[in-house]
Design a protein around this motif. Sequence first.
Motif, PDB file in Angstrom:
ATOM      1  N   ASN A 141      43.393 -28.504 -64.361  1.00 31.79           N
ATOM      2  CA  ASN A 141      42.616 -29.355 -63.463  1.00 31.79           C
ATOM      3  C   ASN A 141      41.344 -28.668 -62.964  1.00 31.79           C
ATOM      4  O   ASN A 141      40.621 -29.230 -62.163  1.00 31.79           O
ATOM      5  N   GLY A 142      41.099 -27.434 -63.403  1.00 25.90           N
ATOM      6  CA  GLY A 142      39.886 -26.726 -63.029  1.00 25.90           C
ATOM      7  C   GLY A 142      39.959 -26.047 -61.681  1.00 25.90           C
ATOM      8  O   GLY A 142      38.923 -25.665 -61.119  1.00 25.90           O
ATOM      9  N   ARG A 161      44.141 -24.636 -70.754  1.00 22.52           N
ATOM     10  CA  ARG A 161      42.842 -25.299 -70.591  1.00 22.52           C
ATOM     11  C   ARG A 161      42.061 -25.329 -71.910  1.00 22.52           C
ATOM     12  O   ARG A 161      41.417 -26.319 -72.242  1.00 22.52           O
ATOM     13  N   LYS A 188      40.281 -28.538 -73.383  1.00 19.43           N
ATOM     14  CA  LYS A 188      38.821 -28.601 -73.276  1.00 19.43           C
ATOM     15  C   LYS A 188      38.101 -28.188 -74.548  1.00 19.43           C
ATOM     16  O   LYS A 188      37.077 -28.764 -74.891  1.00 19.43           O
ATOM     17  N   LYS A 231      45.012 -24.700 -63.525  1.00 16.62           N
ATOM     18  CA  LYS A 231      43.945 -24.297 -64.453  1.00 16.62           C
ATOM     19  C   LYS A 231      43.462 -25.471 -65.300  1.00 16.62           C
ATOM     20  O   LYS A 231      42.273 -25.593 -65.563  1.00 16.62           O
TER      21      LYS A 231
END
Length: 137
Positions: free
Chosen positions: A135-136, A104, A108, A133
């Motif tokens: 994809n949140g 992530r 990000k 993870k």
Amino acid sequence: MINRKIKAVLKIKLKPILCVGETQKDRKTNRTQIVIKSQIRKALQKIPKKEIKNLILAYEPVWAIGTGRACGISEAKSVNSFIKKIVKNTPILYGGSVNSKNARGYLKEANFQGLLVGGASLNVKEFITIIKKVNGS
């Protein structure tokens, strides 16, 4: 040889992935940018700019591949920014010991457009965790 392969792949309308990265020795002697710039220039020599948009570039530090020692997020972000100055409008991926703990962050925080997941993709549970993870979830 890489240049010829890229030209051949582009000619048949496929999307090549050009992987670039430095060795541990290059990294320790602060040659990361020099090495990567040279690799990109040689690989893309005499390829028209309109064709370069049809490839994907991946930053894969050689010293991190399969070692479990991933590149720090801030360092990877710096290399990503550097590559974007050389090759514009081309997606840049990160590869090199990607796992569920760092995936992530590469997307990000370091602003990569995707990941090349190596060894972790062979472990179904780990790979699913990476996807969740990222994809949140």
